[in-house]
Design an enzyme around this catalytic site. Structure first.
Site, PDB file in Angstrom:
ATOM      1  N   LYS A   2       0.834  -1.200   0.000  1.00 39.55           N
ATOM      2  CA  LYS A   2       0.000   0.000   0.000  1.00 39.55           C
ATOM      3  C   LYS A   2       0.871   1.253   0.000  1.00 39.55           C
ATOM      4  CE  LYS A   2      -3.791   2.167   2.626  1.00 39.55           C
ATOM      5  NZ  LYS A   2      -4.661   2.042   3.813  1.00 39.55           N
ATOM      6  N   SER A  38      -9.312   2.096   3.393  1.00 42.36           N
ATOM      7  CA  SER A  38      -8.472   2.818   2.458  1.00 42.36           C
ATOM      8  C   SER A  38      -7.453   1.935   1.735  1.00 42.36           C
ATOM      9  CB  SER A  38      -7.728   3.934   3.193  1.00 42.36           C
ATOM     10  OG  SER A  38      -6.844   3.403   4.174  1.00 42.36           O
ATOM     11  N   SER A  73      -9.478  -0.103   7.540  1.00 40.47           N
ATOM     12  CA  SER A  73      -8.965   0.056   6.177  1.00 40.47           C
ATOM     13  C   SER A  73      -8.413  -1.202   5.539  1.00 40.47           C
ATOM     14  CB  SER A  73      -7.891   1.153   6.144  1.00 40.47           C
ATOM     15  OG  SER A  73      -8.475   2.412   6.331  1.00 40.47           O
TER      16      SER A  73
END
Length: 475
Positions: free
Chosen positions: A81, A157, A181
């Site tokens: 990420k 996210s 997330s």
């Protein structure tokens, strides 16, 4: 089979490497082909470099040929990420802001750990700016789409990471979870995801949002998630919060005593009284009832009569900490660049600047009361289960479901962040589908430090429902 190597789990790839039926170079060539075909559609990756990927794969292939493999992840492709710092890729955090460090001379501890065990870094995955919301629309890179239905969002996210794994763009990814997330996008994309006990997986640099933020594995199967967890769950000198090393193998799953476990069932996770409209989507409710029925048939002990009665509203506590974190981050950004920032995050900054240090300490005290309450609840249960999300994936352009009157960004994600506040380990595992074919995740919450219980129950649910071989029709 060589044309579909991208569909294999990490564990199956290792088995094939061991039998010399394929090698990491063949695997990444297949995945690169998929990246070229699919990434423009799903927007899962913000950066990948074919030459860097191939260079790593060739070195791994040589190690497998000579029997000198580096570790448990040798030759396994993994994405990172774009909130986690990496030496070989810029870290832009989904933002146009240039005053925060973009390049780094070191890797985040988790990145270093997977590289030390031979993993192949595929690249960086999409995140909303600074990972601030439960959908993945990046002001810099655009929206990440759900592989199960490209009209819908992938959650956030860590939406880029979840979309990547769901689309077959690598079997593993490292995500972050500050309020759900990892679990939100894994639920939306039909995957396994785990938010560890805080401190179990080290982080550096520390998140601007403090001790609600975690790093966890994203995978198609619990077995793969356990493989990654075994590598990243160890202490690190760069993280003063990191817990002492534990002698636990997450891959060793034993179901012998599972029928003696006391399982608490919580449909709304004690959050309904704090919201005007926190009711489950009707399809989620129906699927959840079917899931419970199947679990009962297996003879597991379910308690559906108990309630969670939080002493303090988790939403109020979480927003106080999250808004203050946003204001904290803004102090590191040049004022001339604030106009570049997502309007929702600017709102968070404005709200955060209204709080005092006394407000923060009061929120932390209330957080501690909630955590203590949950610890006492676990005197009656070994594990808790319930829906991961109250809603199905919704339009990729929206940050809140259209049928929600409450326009608070946290109004539709109330089942996940309470456990960031209490620091308890929690996982999500896909256990069913809506009529339109959208995944529905079940959240598993265990006592603090007992992450392996999450893996055990998730693996059992995975075994019951056997959904991991079902792929999105777009793949």
């Amino acid at each position: 089979m060589k044309n579909e190597l991208f569909k294999l789990t990490a564990k199956n790839l290792i088995r094939l490497y061991q039998r010399k039926k394929t090698n990491p170079t063949e695997v990444v060539l297949n995945i690169i082909d998929q990246l070229d075909k699919k990434n423009q559609k799903f927007n899962a990756f913000v950066d990948y470099d074919k030459e860097k990927i191939l260079q790593q794969a060739k070195l791994s292939s040589k190690r497998w040929m000579t029997g000198e493999i580096k570790g448990a992840l040798d030759g396994i492709p993994i994405s990172i990420k774009d909130l986690l710092i990496t030496k070989d890729y810029h870290t832009r955090r989904g933002s146009f802001v240039e005053s925060l460090p973009i390049s780094s001379d070191k890797n985040a501890p988790v990145v270093k750990k997977v590289l030390d065990k031979g993993a192949i870094i595929l690249g960086k995955t999409t995140t909303p700016e600074f990972g601030h919301k439960g959908t993945t629309q990046s002001i810099r890179y655009g929206s990440t789409l759900n592989p199960w239905n490209t009209d819908l969002n992938a959650g956030g996210s860590s939406g880029g990471s979840a979309a990547a794994v769901a689309a077959g763009l690598g079997p593993l990814s490292l995500g972050t979870d500050g309020g759900g997330s990892v679990r939100i996008p894994c639920s939306f994309c039909g995957l396994f995801g785990h938010k560890p006990t805080f401190g179990r997986v080290p982080a550096y640099p520390i998140s601007p949002f403090g001790t609600v933020a975690n790093i966890g594995p994203i995978s198609r199967t619990v077995e793969d998630g356990a493989l990654l967890m075994n590598v990243i769950a160890s202490s690190d000198k760069d993280d003063w919060y990191s817990l002492p090393n534990e002698n636990i193998n997450y891959s060793e799953i034993n179901f012998d005593n599972i029928r003696n476990m006391r399982i608490g069932v919580f449909k709304h996770w004690g959050m309904k009284k704090f919201f005007n409209e926190i009711s489950l989507d009707n399809e989620i409710n129906l699927v959840f009832e079917d899931i419970l029925s199947e679990i009962k048939k297996k003879g597991l002990l379910l308690d559906m009569s108990s309630k969670i009665c939080w002493p303090n509203n988790p939403a109020d506590i979480f927003k106080t900490i999250w808004y203050i974190g946003a204001a904290n981050l803004s102090k590191k950004i040049n004022k001339e660049e604030l106009h570049k920032i997502d309007k929702n995050f600017l709102h968070f900054i404005d709200e955060g600047n209204k709080f005092s240090v006394f407000d923060f300490l009061n929120a932390e005290a209330k957080r501690a009361e909630n955590s203590s309450y949950l610890s006492y609840l676990f005197e009656h249960f070994d594990v808790l289960i319930g829906p991961t999300m109250p809603v199905l994936p919704f339009d990729h352009s929206e940050v809140i479901p259209k049928n929600f009157n409450d326009k608070d960004l946290f109004s539709w994600t109330p089942f996940t962040y309470p456990f960031n506040l209490t620091k308890n380990p929690s996982s999500t595992i896909n256990c069913g589908f809506s009529k339109s074919g959208l995944p529905i995740g079940i959240q598993v919450v265990a006592p603090i430090y007992e992450d392996k219980t999450c893996f055990l129950i998730s693996a059992y649910l995975e075994k019951i429902f056997s959904l991991t071989n079902i792929w999105p029709k777009f793949i």
